[in-house]
Scaffold this motif. Sequence first.
Motif, PDB file in Angstrom:
ATOM      1  N   TRP A 232       0.855  -1.191   0.000  1.00 11.16           N
ATOM      2  CA  TRP A 232       0.000   0.000   0.000  1.00 11.16           C
ATOM      3  C   TRP A 232       0.888   1.238   0.000  1.00 11.16           C
ATOM      4  CZ3 TRP A 232      -1.495   3.152   4.623  1.00 11.16           C
ATOM      5  CH2 TRP A 232      -2.408   4.166   4.277  1.00 11.16           C
ATOM      6  N   GLY A 234      -0.263   4.562  -0.451  1.00 15.45           N
ATOM      7  CA  GLY A 234      -0.885   5.631   0.309  1.00 15.45           C
ATOM      8  C   GLY A 234      -1.078   6.935  -0.449  1.00 15.45           C
ATOM      9  N   THR A 262      -2.517  10.192   1.445  1.00 18.64           N
ATOM     10  CA  THR A 262      -3.255   9.791   2.645  1.00 18.64           C
ATOM     11  C   THR A 262      -2.427  10.066   3.894  1.00 18.64           C
ATOM     12  OG1 THR A 262      -4.316   8.039   1.368  1.00 18.64           O
ATOM     13  CG2 THR A 262      -4.480   7.894   3.766  1.00 18.64           C
ATOM     14  N   SER A 265       0.427   7.695   5.881  1.00 26.03           N
ATOM     15  CA  SER A 265       0.698   6.584   4.972  1.00 26.03           C
ATOM     16  C   SER A 265       2.180   6.588   4.594  1.00 26.03           C
ATOM     17  CB  SER A 265      -0.146   6.735   3.704  1.00 26.03           C
ATOM     18  OG  SER A 265       0.301   7.873   2.957  1.00 26.03           O
TER      19      SER A 265
END
Length: 340
Positions: A232, A234, A262, A265
């Motif tokens: 991930w 982000g 994000t 993140s």
Amino acid sequence: MKKFTASLLWLSILIIPGNSQKLSGLFDQVKSSVVVIHVLSKQNTGTGDPYQQTAVGGLGSGVLVTEDGYVLTAAHVVNDAAEIMVEFIDGQEIPARVERLANQADVALIKLQQAPVNPNVAKIGESDSVKVGDQVFIIGAPMGLSYSLTSGIISARHNMHKMTNSFVEAEFFQTDASINTGNSGGPVFNMQGEVIAIASAILSRSGGFEGIGFAATTEIARTLLVKKQSYWWGFTPVYLNDELAWIFNLPQEAGILVEGVTDKSPAYFAGLKGGYIKLQIGEEEFLAGGDIILAVEDIPVTTEENISKIQEYVMELPAKTRFNVTILRKGRVQNLQWFK
């Protein structure tokens, strides 16, 4: 003729209640494994101020897949979420964070900050054995109506490798079971009460459900999230190629525009900057002004093949490893140190 019609009527009376009772029983059996996911995202207003943001709430669904609190959902439900709260049918509310996410297949694993009390873990079925015409049902929160059930059949299976000859790994079931806003991330069950897919999207001209919905298969979720442990990043990506690459004056064939980052993140901690100017080019509308990713280590983001190579490279890196990300920021090429 009357005798034949009467026979059909009696047959329908005998069959319909049996199916209805089975579906009702299955719902009672699996409903406590389904969760409602509340998210809060921070988005730039797009008025030209990089620091002016607004909070945006969102809603999705998911399903508990381990006793210690892993929940399977759709990537687009949680990718931009600064805060995630998971609600169970008995009223438990537990914060969560994103652990693994694969945008290309729209699947994600989130981890609860604590294990739920009396967990009912869903059984994961073999999506490879599902056939077109099989009956399925979906539990989710369409339009915020928690624990709603819809049913239908598998209408088709779509494999992105075969459809596009691309390096994108994605596989979806097409279904006529109703999917609406809030259903995203909700489990698609077979008639044995096993999860065989995760509700993802609809194809619609009106904006509402028109009988064509899509759900990512559990096999692609298992491959990307468990076997390959998809990373991930982000941030919200916009792929710039062809005319868009020319408009943004990229020093190479393509790049990835960072539309939003994000909070808390990996992208946030790496110092990546998101967009703050609302821009529309043709039918494309996005936030411009943010960083544009050009390469990861020595791999340029110029083709789908290279993007796939980058994903593989990062996924294979040990935890807490640093790697180099090359960006274009305000017309200058810079390097960021990314911490996995």
